[in-house]
Design a protein around this motif. Structure first.
Motif, mmCIF file in Angstrom:
data_model
loop_
_atom_site.group_PDB
_atom_site.id
_atom_site.type_symbol
_atom_site.label_atom_id
_atom_site.label_comp_id
_atom_site.label_asym_id
_atom_site.label_seq_id
_atom_site.Cartn_x
_atom_site.Cartn_y
_atom_site.Cartn_z
ATOM 1 N N GLY A 1 0.828 -1.198 0.000
ATOM 2 C CA GLY A 1 0.000 0.000 0.000
ATOM 3 C C GLY A 1 0.860 1.245 0.000
ATOM 4 N N PRO A 2 0.401 2.311 0.618
ATOM 5 C CA PRO A 2 1.141 3.571 0.602
ATOM 6 C C PRO A 2 2.438 3.494 1.400
ATOM 7 N N SER A 3 3.263 4.515 1.249
ATOM 8 C CA SER A 3 4.516 4.605 1.988
ATOM 9 C C SER A 3 4.245 4.907 3.457
ATOM 10 N N ALA A 4 5.281 4.736 4.276
ATOM 11 C CA ALA A 4 5.147 5.031 5.704
ATOM 12 C C ALA A 4 4.772 6.490 5.928
ATOM 13 N N ALA A 5 5.367 7.376 5.143
ATOM 14 C CA ALA A 5 5.068 8.805 5.309
ATOM 15 C C ALA A 5 3.611 9.109 4.983
ATOM 16 N N VAL A 6 3.095 8.502 3.928
ATOM 17 C CA VAL A 6 1.693 8.734 3.547
ATOM 18 C C VAL A 6 0.751 8.132 4.590
ATOM 19 N N LEU A 7 1.046 6.919 5.054
ATOM 20 C CA LEU A 7 0.218 6.293 6.077
ATOM 21 C C LEU A 7 0.148 7.160 7.338
ATOM 22 N N THR A 8 1.294 7.714 7.712
ATOM 23 C CA THR A 8 1.340 8.545 8.917
ATOM 24 C C THR A 8 0.567 9.837 8.718
ATOM 25 N N SER A 9 0.752 10.469 7.573
ATOM 26 C CA SER A 9 0.022 11.701 7.271
ATOM 27 C C SER A 9 -1.484 11.448 7.256
ATOM 28 N N ASN A 10 -1.897 10.338 6.658
ATOM 29 C CA ASN A 10 -3.325 10.012 6.613
ATOM 30 C C ASN A 10 -3.896 9.772 8.012
ATOM 31 N N ALA A 11 -3.134 9.070 8.843
ATOM 32 C CA ALA A 11 -3.613 8.808 10.195
ATOM 33 C C ALA A 11 -3.734 10.102 10.992
ATOM 34 N N ARG A 12 -2.805 10.994 10.820
ATOM 35 C CA ARG A 12 -2.894 12.278 11.510
ATOM 36 C C ARG A 12 -4.142 13.043 11.073
ATOM 37 N N ALA A 13 -4.464 12.953 9.783
ATOM 38 C CA ALA A 13 -5.685 13.607 9.293
ATOM 39 C C ALA A 13 -6.915 12.977 9.909
ATOM 40 N N PHE A 14 -6.938 11.655 9.980
ATOM 41 C CA PHE A 14 -8.066 10.965 10.611
ATOM 42 C C PHE A 14 -8.240 11.389 12.061
ATOM 43 N N LEU A 15 -7.127 11.557 12.773
ATOM 44 C CA LEU A 15 -7.175 11.931 14.181
ATOM 45 C C LEU A 15 -7.478 13.413 14.382
ATOM 46 N N GLY A 16 -7.496 14.158 13.305
ATOM 47 C CA GLY A 16 -7.834 15.580 13.402
ATOM 48 C C GLY A 16 -6.649 16.478 13.654
ATOM 49 N N LEU A 17 -5.456 16.003 13.314
ATOM 50 C CA LEU A 17 -4.238 16.800 13.527
ATOM 51 C C LEU A 17 -3.927 17.575 12.256
#
Length: 324
Positions: A308-324
């Motif tokens: 799937g996506p890169s580690a950086a993209v996964l982290t950025s997406n998770a931060r967006a989900f968490l509202g950061l």
């Protein structure tokens, strides 16, 4: 809310924790209390095939994170702790869990984030619980079941919970309950088939019910890669175009709204994860593990980044989900 900095590294949005003092589960829980038997965890008389400490011991969670290369883990209650029994007293259990989880998160130096619970029968009580969570450091949102009293996310109480979550800026994680049916009584089919079907039902209800259109700021994530949803999206979209009853509550076909949702990477199948990434937005895929259950993705970061996506993209997406 999350105002303090989180630790570096990939964020795992799908993991579970429950303190031993709440193993009794809420009043009316359909599966009976959790028990420790010589270090192994049982749900009633059903072995969960995991060590008890994996569920309840924060040190065990942090140790697994180091082994798995996870920087931050978002923890929520196991689904059998959801207060779905409709029995008075569940609100006290929810409060006890939310307070215990917030204390654990506060002491984890930015390595843990919490998703709390809400009462599922008392609207005013649920709203008050969500307001408290929205003001509690380290608590990013709530985890809810996909079905409740025969309704999904487009109707009834769960629909109201989503409305309040959007208004309060809370993330929502939808986790199946592993509901039993007679034809799924053998071979662990209540999990192997039931969980993906429950999740797909909730995704379809959200899209075809027009919920995401009405709640555009809602941040909602479906675990297990959306269950059956990626494989059924084309069928839903065809039905939306072909039948008036399918599209009567939504103004756009489901393949358009699908890209506004979050999905974790717990698919156990590289091909299914690749299919998910073709349907979902590149911003909607987040790493998940399902720790500590037997159906967990054993090497979650590697599996997610290999297919799937890169580690950086996964982290950025998770931060967006968490509202950061």
């Amino acid at each position: 809310m999350i105002s303090a900095p989180l630790a570096d590294g990939v964020i795992d949005v799908h993991a579970h924790w429950l303190p031993a003092e709440l193993f009794s589960l809420p009043p009316g829980a359909p599966y009976g209390p959790m028990r420790d038997r010589d270090g192994a965890l049982y749900l009633g008389d059903i072995p969960l095939s995991i060590p008890t400490r994996a569920m309840s011991d924060v040190a065990a969670i942090l140790g697994d994170m180091r082994t798995a290369g996870v920087g931050v883990r978002v923890v929520s209650a196991p689904p059998f702790a959801f207060p779905v029994g409709g029995v008075p007293g569940a609100g006290s259990y929810v409060t006890a869990f939310n307070e215990a989880l917030s204390a654990v998160v506060a002491g984890a130096d930015g390595r843990l984030v919490g998703l709390g619970m809400v009462s599922l029968d008392e609207p005013a009580e649920a709203r008050a619980q969500m307001e408290r969570l929205a003001g509690t450091e380290g608590m990013a949102g709530i985890a809810i079941p996909p079905l409740h009293y025969g309704r999904s996310l487009d109707q009834g109480f769960l629909r109201d919970v989503l409305t309040d979550a959007e208004a309060l800026g809370l993330a929502v994680l939808v986790h199946p309950m592993q509901l039993s049916r007679p034809e799924w009584s053998e071979h662990y089919l209540s999990n192997l088939i039931g969980n993906p079907v429950e999740t797909a039902t909730a995704v379809a209800a959200l899209l075809l019910g027009g919920v995401k259109e009405q709640l555009p700021r809602l941040r909602i994530c479906f675990v297990h890669g959306g269950g059956c949803a990626p494989g059924l999206l084309g069928r839903w979209t065809h039905g939306w175009h072909a039948r008036g009853d399918v599209r009567r509550h939504s103004s756009r076909p489901p393949d358009e709204g699908f890209g506004e949702l979050f999905f974790d990477t717990v698919t156990h199948d590289p091909g299914l994860l690749r299919l998910l990434t073709t349907h979902a937005s590149k911003d909607g895929i987040v790493c998940g593990s399902d720790y500590p259950f037997d159906m967990a993705q054993s090497d979650p970061v590697r599996f997610a980044t290999d297919h799937g996506p890169s580690a950086a993209v996964l982290t950025s997406n998770a931060r967006a989900f968490l509202g950061l």
